[in-house]
Design a protein around this motif. Structure first.
Motif, short mmCIF file in Angstrom:
data_model
loop_
_atom_site.label_atom_id
_atom_site.label_comp_id
_atom_site.label_asym_id
_atom_site.label_seq_id
_atom_site.Cartn_x
_atom_site.Cartn_y
_atom_site.Cartn_z
N ARG A 169 39.91 42.63 20.75
CA ARG A 169 38.63 42.39 21.43
C ARG A 169 38.87 41.45 22.60
O ARG A 169 39.33 40.32 22.42
CB ARG A 169 37.62 41.78 20.46
N ILE A 170 38.59 41.94 23.81
CA ILE A 170 38.84 41.17 25.03
C ILE A 170 37.50 40.84 25.67
O ILE A 170 36.76 41.74 26.09
CB ILE A 170 39.72 41.96 26.01
N VAL A 171 37.17 39.56 25.73
CA VAL A 171 35.93 39.11 26.36
C VAL A 171 36.28 38.62 27.77
O VAL A 171 37.02 37.65 27.93
CB VAL A 171 35.28 37.98 25.55
N ILE A 172 35.76 39.31 28.79
CA ILE A 172 36.10 39.00 30.18
C ILE A 172 34.94 38.25 30.83
O ILE A 172 33.81 38.75 30.92
CB ILE A 172 36.40 40.30 30.96
N ALA A 173 35.25 37.02 31.30
CA ALA A 173 34.22 36.18 31.92
C ALA A 173 34.25 36.27 33.44
O ALA A 173 33.26 35.92 34.09
CB ALA A 173 34.41 34.73 31.49
N GLY A 174 35.35 36.72 34.01
CA GLY A 174 35.44 36.84 35.47
C GLY A 174 36.65 37.65 35.87
O GLY A 174 37.72 37.50 35.29
N VAL A 175 36.47 38.54 36.85
CA VAL A 175 37.55 39.40 37.33
C VAL A 175 37.93 39.01 38.76
O VAL A 175 37.06 38.95 39.64
CB VAL A 175 37.14 40.89 37.29
N GLU A 176 39.20 38.71 38.99
CA GLU A 176 39.67 38.36 40.33
C GLU A 176 40.29 39.56 41.04
O GLU A 176 40.24 39.65 42.27
CB GLU A 176 40.69 37.24 40.25
N SER A 177 40.88 40.45 40.27
CA SER A 177 41.53 41.62 40.87
C SER A 177 41.51 42.77 39.88
O SER A 177 41.72 42.57 38.68
CB SER A 177 42.97 41.28 41.25
N ASP A 178 41.22 43.97 40.37
CA ASP A 178 41.16 45.16 39.51
C ASP A 178 41.66 46.34 40.34
O ASP A 178 40.96 46.84 41.22
CB ASP A 178 39.73 45.40 39.03
N ILE A 179 42.90 46.77 40.08
CA ILE A 179 43.49 47.84 40.88
C ILE A 179 44.09 48.92 39.99
O ILE A 179 44.52 48.64 38.86
CB ILE A 179 44.58 47.32 41.84
N ASP A 180 44.09 50.14 40.50
CA ASP A 180 44.77 51.26 39.85
C ASP A 180 46.03 51.59 40.65
O ASP A 180 45.99 51.69 41.89
CB ASP A 180 43.86 52.49 39.80
N VAL A 181 47.15 51.76 39.94
CA VAL A 181 48.43 52.04 40.58
C VAL A 181 49.02 53.30 39.96
O VAL A 181 49.13 53.41 38.74
CB VAL A 181 49.42 50.87 40.40
#
Length: 226
Positions: free
Chosen positions: A81-93
């Motif tokens: 279970r991953i609780v994400i509070a903030g995203v700085e970068s989200d890329i598909d490679v």
């Protein structure tokens, strides 16, 4: 492959439990569905992970303090279970087609020798195929036992945890092939660490240490001195 740098909290439950408090980390989702969480250190080893096959469900949160909650489950009772509070970068490679691991001379020769003499690993084995292809890479050897079951063999010079994980991923795929039926695993190396042996035992994988010189028909140097 999806790469996300995010402030997150991670909880694992299953055969054991583990907790990673809220901090900035790299979350990696591979094309086979596996998920791993990394810190900025520790070389290649993730802090926590879930190997394929598994399912990922993402819930978007209306709460200003949370962005998403990821729930990753495998076919057993394990859950990440991953609780994400903030995203700085989200890329598909797109990494393209992986040509597979190029083995060094000793490891490649070990594979050739064990393919020629699979009974060295277990007395009832015969070779089906070297470099048996799966969707995530080739298994070093696919063998058959005298009872008709199949055995997947991963070969290393030095056997460590990552090699056991690699064989585990192969077994997950092979066991879903109805043409193969029952598939067991053997992890073979010249030296196998205790950590790798412990993980292999937990995964139901047999460990076999092999003597390179003995396979080549060369007496150990110590014996030839007397």
């Amino acid at each position: 492959m999806r790469l996300i740098v995010a402030t997150c909290q991670v909880d694992y439950s299953g055969r054991l439990t583990a907790h990673l408090p809220m901090a900035k980390r790299l979350v990696m989702v591979k094309s086979d569905g596996s998920v791993s969480i990394h810190s900025d250190g520790g070389a290649y080893k993730p802090l926590n992970w879930m190997t394929a096959p598994c399912t990922l469900v993402i819930e978007h949160q209306p709460d200003d303090k949370l962005e998403q909650i990821w729930t990753v489950r495998n076919q057993g009772a394990d859950q990440l279970r991953i609780v994400i509070a903030g995203v700085e970068s989200d890329i598909d490679v797109d990494l393209g087609v992986d040509p597979g691991l190029v083995k060094d001379g000793v490891e490649k020769h070990l594979q050739e020798l064990l393919a020629a003499h699979p009974q060295t690993l277990r007395s009832d084995l015969s070779l089906v195929q070297r470099e048996y292809y799966t969707a995530i890479g080739p298994v070093d050897l696919l063998c058959r036992s005298s009872s008709g079951t199949h055995v997947a063999v991963e070969i290393k010079r030095r056997g460590e945890i990552d090699g056991v994980e690699q064989l585990t991923r192969y077994l997950d795929l092979l066991r879903r092939d109805p043409l193969l039926g029952t598939v067991d695993g053997i992890f073979a190396a010249q030296v196998i660490t205790q950590q790798a042996r412990t993980l292999a035992k937990d995964r139901g994988i047999a460990c076999v240490t092999v003597d390179y010189d003995e396979l080549r028909g060369i007496e150990p140097e110590f014996d030839r001195l007397f």
